[in-house]
Write a protein that holds these residues in place. Structure first.
Motif, PDB file in Angstrom:
ATOM      1  N   ASP A  94       0.863  -1.232   0.157  1.00  0.00           N
ATOM      2  CA  ASP A  94       0.119  -0.078   0.208  1.00  0.00           C
ATOM      3  C   ASP A  94       0.860   1.302  -0.024  1.00  0.00           C
ATOM      4  O   ASP A  94       0.399   2.365  -0.413  1.00  0.00           O
ATOM      5  CB  ASP A  94      -0.888  -0.003   1.045  1.00  0.00           C
ATOM      6  CG  ASP A  94      -2.238   0.689   1.021  1.00  0.00           C
ATOM      7  OD1 ASP A  94      -2.613   0.463  -0.222  1.00  0.00           O
ATOM      8  OD2 ASP A  94      -2.857   0.998   1.875  1.00  0.00           O
ATOM      9  N   ALA A  95       1.954   1.269   0.523  1.00  0.00           N
ATOM     10  CA  ALA A  95       2.942   2.170   0.491  1.00  0.00           C
ATOM     11  C   ALA A  95       3.787   2.382  -0.656  1.00  0.00           C
ATOM     12  O   ALA A  95       4.513   3.584  -0.692  1.00  0.00           O
ATOM     13  CB  ALA A  95       3.796   2.113   1.827  1.00  0.00           C
ATOM     14  N   LEU A  96       3.685   1.392  -1.577  1.00  0.00           N
ATOM     15  CA  LEU A  96       4.553   1.431  -2.704  1.00  0.00           C
ATOM     16  C   LEU A  96       3.741   1.635  -4.015  1.00  0.00           C
ATOM     17  O   LEU A  96       4.430   2.137  -5.038  1.00  0.00           O
ATOM     18  CB  LEU A  96       5.316   0.120  -2.726  1.00  0.00           C
ATOM     19  CG  LEU A  96       6.223  -0.324  -1.803  1.00  0.00           C
ATOM     20  CD1 LEU A  96       6.546  -1.694  -1.755  1.00  0.00           C
ATOM     21  CD2 LEU A  96       7.386   0.703  -1.452  1.00  0.00           C
ATOM     22  N   VAL A  97       2.314   1.328  -4.092  1.00  0.00           N
ATOM     23  CA  VAL A  97       1.980   1.502  -5.527  1.00  0.00           C
ATOM     24  C   VAL A  97       0.801   2.139  -5.574  1.00  0.00           C
ATOM     25  O   VAL A  97       0.364   2.657  -4.431  1.00  0.00           O
ATOM     26  CB  VAL A  97       1.492  -0.262  -5.785  1.00  0.00           C
ATOM     27  CG1 VAL A  97       2.458  -1.085  -5.710  1.00  0.00           C
ATOM     28  CG2 VAL A  97       0.409  -0.547  -4.709  1.00  0.00           C
ATOM     29  N   ASP A  98       0.211   2.649  -6.539  1.00  0.00           N
ATOM     30  CA  ASP A  98      -0.597   3.601  -7.050  1.00  0.00           C
ATOM     31  C   ASP A  98      -2.211   2.848  -7.304  1.00  0.00           C
ATOM     32  O   ASP A  98      -3.163   3.599  -7.103  1.00  0.00           O
ATOM     33  CB  ASP A  98      -0.637   4.382  -8.093  1.00  0.00           C
ATOM     34  CG  ASP A  98       0.868   5.026  -7.997  1.00  0.00           C
ATOM     35  OD1 ASP A  98       0.994   6.059  -6.947  1.00  0.00           O
ATOM     36  OD2 ASP A  98       1.829   5.091  -8.745  1.00  0.00           O
ATOM     37  N   GLY A  99      -2.046   1.441  -7.386  1.00  0.00           N
ATOM     38  CA  GLY A  99      -3.568   1.102  -7.697  1.00  0.00           C
ATOM     39  C   GLY A  99      -3.132  -0.507  -7.659  1.00  0.00           C
ATOM     40  O   GLY A  99      -1.814  -0.966  -7.560  1.00  0.00           O
ATOM     41  N   TYR A 100      -4.102  -1.445  -7.878  1.00  0.00           N
ATOM     42  CA  TYR A 100      -4.274  -2.878  -7.713  1.00  0.00           C
ATOM     43  C   TYR A 100      -4.942  -3.555  -8.883  1.00  0.00           C
ATOM     44  O   TYR A 100      -5.890  -2.959  -9.095  1.00  0.00           O
ATOM     45  CB  TYR A 100      -4.879  -3.311  -6.422  1.00  0.00           C
ATOM     46  CG  TYR A 100      -4.039  -2.785  -5.179  1.00  0.00           C
ATOM     47  CD1 TYR A 100      -3.112  -3.554  -4.443  1.00  0.00           C
ATOM     48  CD2 TYR A 100      -4.247  -1.659  -4.779  1.00  0.00           C
ATOM     49  CE1 TYR A 100      -2.342  -3.054  -3.433  1.00  0.00           C
ATOM     50  CE2 TYR A 100      -3.642  -1.273  -3.379  1.00  0.00           C
ATOM     51  CZ  TYR A 100      -2.598  -2.088  -2.903  1.00  0.00           C
ATOM     52  OH  TYR A 100      -2.079  -1.497  -1.706  1.00  0.00           O
ATOM     53  N   LEU A 101      -4.449  -4.574  -9.437  1.00  0.00           N
ATOM     54  CA  LEU A 101      -4.968  -5.252 -10.502  1.00  0.00           C
ATOM     55  C   LEU A 101      -4.993  -6.588 -10.174  1.00  0.00           C
ATOM     56  O   LEU A 101      -4.041  -7.387  -9.606  1.00  0.00           O
ATOM     57  CB  LEU A 101      -4.006  -5.148 -11.650  1.00  0.00           C
ATOM     58  CG  LEU A 101      -3.433  -3.597 -12.076  1.00  0.00           C
ATOM     59  CD1 LEU A 101      -2.587  -3.866 -13.150  1.00  0.00           C
ATOM     60  CD2 LEU A 101      -4.966  -3.106 -12.587  1.00  0.00           C
ATOM     61  N   PRO A 110      -9.293  -3.483  -6.599  1.00  0.00           N
ATOM     62  CA  PRO A 110      -8.741  -3.649  -7.736  1.00  0.00           C
ATOM     63  C   PRO A 110      -9.305  -3.210  -9.115  1.00  0.00           C
ATOM     64  O   PRO A 110     -10.645  -3.476  -8.956  1.00  0.00           O
ATOM     65  CB  PRO A 110      -8.586  -5.424  -7.766  1.00  0.00           C
ATOM     66  CG  PRO A 110      -9.432  -5.734  -6.660  1.00  0.00           C
ATOM     67  CD  PRO A 110      -9.842  -4.478  -5.768  1.00  0.00           C
ATOM     68  N   LEU A 111      -8.542  -2.740  -9.963  1.00  0.00           N
ATOM     69  CA  LEU A 111      -9.458  -2.404 -11.109  1.00  0.00           C
ATOM     70  C   LEU A 111      -9.815  -3.424 -12.128  1.00  0.00           C
ATOM     71  O   LEU A 111      -9.141  -4.538 -12.190  1.00  0.00           O
ATOM     72  CB  LEU A 111      -8.511  -1.378 -12.033  1.00  0.00           C
ATOM     73  CG  LEU A 111      -7.900  -0.091 -11.243  1.00  0.00           C
ATOM     74  CD1 LEU A 111      -6.848   0.562 -11.984  1.00  0.00           C
ATOM     75  CD2 LEU A 111      -8.822   0.842 -11.049  1.00  0.00           C
ATOM     76  N   THR A 112     -11.045  -3.016 -12.976  1.00  0.00           N
ATOM     77  CA  THR A 112     -11.235  -4.140 -13.716  1.00  0.00           C
ATOM     78  C   THR A 112     -11.490  -3.453 -15.033  1.00  0.00           C
ATOM     79  O   THR A 112     -11.705  -2.353 -15.287  1.00  0.00           O
ATOM     80  CB  THR A 112     -12.723  -4.708 -13.253  1.00  0.00           C
ATOM     81  OG1 THR A 112     -13.510  -3.782 -13.036  1.00  0.00           O
ATOM     82  CG2 THR A 112     -12.429  -5.399 -11.805  1.00  0.00           C
ATOM     83  N   ILE A 113     -11.777  -4.340 -16.143  1.00  0.00           N
ATOM     84  CA  ILE A 113     -12.142  -3.976 -17.461  1.00  0.00           C
ATOM     85  C   ILE A 113     -13.546  -4.780 -17.685  1.00  0.00           C
ATOM     86  O   ILE A 113     -14.160  -5.507 -17.244  1.00  0.00           O
ATOM     87  CB  ILE A 113     -11.049  -4.471 -18.340  1.00  0.00           C
ATOM     88  CG1 ILE A 113     -10.862  -6.026 -18.461  1.00  0.00           C
ATOM     89  CG2 ILE A 113      -9.892  -3.563 -18.227  1.00  0.00           C
ATOM     90  CD1 ILE A 113     -10.030  -6.447 -19.637  1.00  0.00           C
TER      91      ILE A 113
END
Length: 588
Positions: A94-101, A110-113
């Motif tokens: 959580d301290a390292l990334v801008d989002g989750y997939l 987490p982002l979806t399509i």
């Protein structure tokens, strides 16, 4: 058109090529190359609209994973690959990334399509840049603390090209099965990047049991690890599996050297001795071997320069799989054999000092595993603490059936003493283990490795019993009975206590429980001598899972004072062996 065998230009090659092989298989259904392109394009378009450049990706499905990964790279995103989605892992990310997939818990959104069509469209993919920081992977090494390792696309592309140069002709157009995760560098390269760049079909689901290879049908390659290859079921060599195994082009293994007996047994059961790959998350592949009876050396991969540093005889390499061309010192001691071959001699980080004595932890493990009571073992040096002012060696031991019986009959202190005595001829007294833990199985992470942190955690938790003195018996039906033979039907409860923790995702009945059931029913039906003497010909050939119904055949040999047992079902034989008893007979 661009060469589809180049990882950096893979997606920029137009669809509709003459090669019509599928991109992947999922649940027996072929997924087309156009499906992959459409999925990657959808992920690219969605991620291009997202702020930030760093996204964590976790997906258990290799086809889904590949689509997201290549789409993220096309969108200019650096992908962080965790080995799991446990709460502590996610908290660190959580301290390292801008989002989750992918398959992260819902609270991480987490982002979806949207669903995509398999129809070919104009995707507009671009060639990827070699100096793009495509990945951040994590390696726990021997400490268990996650260490971030960046990977430029040039490193990955060079390594894929090396694998194709070495093994491409051997495996041809074979599909890819794997028992390992693509969330780590070995699985990522061998089950996703290399096959996809060469248009070899990948199988979306990771296999948990090697018996699943029976359904392969087409020619295939197995990507595995020592943790799986040490547990091959004997039925894999049966006649009914011969046609499936004949379609296997090669077996790859990484994560640690295969013991010679394991490599030989894999060759016997699977028809091909595994190709072992030596390297690390930091270095990528360094060398490879395919063991023969008289050669255990490793051959350096193309384009890698190497030397042996003076003093500790450490291996140093200079490799295009590294971020630069500086010399990199590894933690392995080697013996140089010629310009391209060396023999591993052990890890320098496993040479420790105890009271000024240099001790090899590898040598201690070899001495333990040479004893009949031990099936597997790991040892650690424990540091001084307030409660333990002296350094000491801790041993973590998986017992054989004989060891389990000794533990049940004589207790832990007696077994500790027996194992120490068995090492004393080759080990300094100060190096003999002082702490002991007996386990049903060593803990393995998704890379098939046992980490120091996992072992230390076992010391901090209450010790679980290994041998069962009063086994919980399943519901039983007597099918046949003769003076020296009985046939029983056992209904194994789905909620049986022994399934807890063995293992979480795919529970199986421990072998020690099966032996205890055989002894318990043997004493119920026959006048067995009271003293356990040992076991012979013990084999666990097929797993027993929750809810199964199995038959147990018991035969008592009065002359030899032994009990033979066999567990089987419609699926085949599960286990069998012979147990020897002594002392005065129990009156019956």
């Amino acid at each position: 058109m661009s060469d589809p065998r180049n990882l950096l230009t893979l997606l920029s090659a137009p669809s509709g090529c003459a090669d019509e092989r599928p991109f992947a298989w999922r649940d027996g259904r072929a997924l087309s190359w156009d499906y992959f392109l459409a999925q990657a394009a959808a992920w690219r378009d969605m991620l291009a609209r997202q702020p930030g450049s760093r996204f964590a990706l976790y997906s258990s499905d290799s086809a889904h994973f590949a689509s997201i990964l290549f789409g993220a790279w096309q969108a200019g995103k650096t992908v962080y690959l965790p080995g799991d989605v446990l709460p502590a892992t996610c908290a660190n990310l959580d301290a390292l990334v801008d989002g989750y997939l992918g398959e992260f818990p819902p609270q991480y959104a987490p982002l979806t399509i949207a669903a995509t069509s398999e129809q070919p469209i104009k995707h507009g993919f671009k060639a990827l840049q070699p100096d793009f920081p495509g990945l951040m992977i994590f390696t726990s090494g021997s400490t268990g603390e996650p260490q971030a390792v960046p990977k430029f696309l040039s490193q990955l592309a060079t390594e894929v090209a090396t694998l194709e140069q070495l093994f491409g002709e051997r495996i041809g157009d074979a599909g890819i099965f794997a028992t390992v995760s693509h969330q780590h560098i070995y699985g990522l390269l061998f089950k996703v990047l290399w096959p996809v760049s060469q248009r070899r079909a990948i199988h979306a689901q990771q296999i948990n049991y090697l018996e699943e290879l029976q359904a392969a049908g087409r020619s295939f390659v197995l990507i595995s690890s020592p943790a799986h290859l040490k547990r091959l079921p004997a039925e894999l060599a049966s006649t009914q599996n011969a046609s499936s195994l004949a379609a296997m082009r090669a077996i790859f293994s990484s994560g640690g050297p295969l013991p010679p007996e394991v490599a030989a047994e894999a060759g016997r059961l699977l028809g091909s001795v595994p190709i072992e790959v030596y390297g690390s998350s930091e270095t990528g592949g360094v060398a490879w071997r395919q063991r023969s009876s008289d050669d255990d050396s490793w051959q350096v991969m193309p384009a890698i320069a190497w030397r042996v540093a003076a003093g500790q005889e450490l291996l140093e390499i200079r490799s295009p799989h590294l971020p630069d061309m500086e010399w990199y010192a590894m933690a392995d001691q080697v013996q140089a054999l010629d310009q391209r071959r060396f023999r591993l001699q052990g890890r320098v980080d496993r040479i420790v000092k105890v009271e000024e004595k240099r001790i090899s932890l590898d040598a201690l493990e070899r001495q333990l595993k040479a004893q009949a009571a031990v099936a597997d073992a790991k040892v650690l040096l424990l540091d001084q603490s307030a409660s333990q002012p002296r350094q000491r060696i801790a041993a973590f031991v998986v017992l054989s059936a004989l060891g389990s019986q000794i533990l049940a009959a004589q207790g832990k202190l007696a077994l500790n003493r027996q194992l120490r005595d068995g090492m004393a001829h080759a080990v300094e007294p100060v190096a003999l283990p002082r702490s002991w833990r007996y386990l049903e199985a060593l803990p393995f992470n998704s890379q098939g490795k046992t980490t120091r942190a996992d072992l230390l955690a076992l010391l901090e938790s209450p010790e679980a019993p290994v041998a069962i003195k009063r086994p919980i018996l399943p519901a039983t039906r007597l099918l046949e009975q003769e003076p020296l033979r009985v046939l029983l039907e056992l209904a194994v409860p789905a909620d049986l206590l022994y399934f807890d923790g063995h293992f979480a995702e795919a529970p199986i009945l421990p072998g020690v429980v099966q032996v205890d059931w055989a002894v318990s029913y043997g004493r119920e039906y026959f006048a067995l001598a009271p003293q356990f003497l040992g076991m012979q010909a013990l084999k666990f050939q097929r797993v027993i899972t929750p809810g199964m119904v199995v038959q147990l055949e018991l035969q008592h040999d009065l002359q030899k004072s032994s009990l033979s047992f066999r567990m089987f079902s419609a699926a085949g034989q599960h286990a069998g062996g012979r147990i020897a008893f002594g002392g005065a007979h129990v009156s019956g």
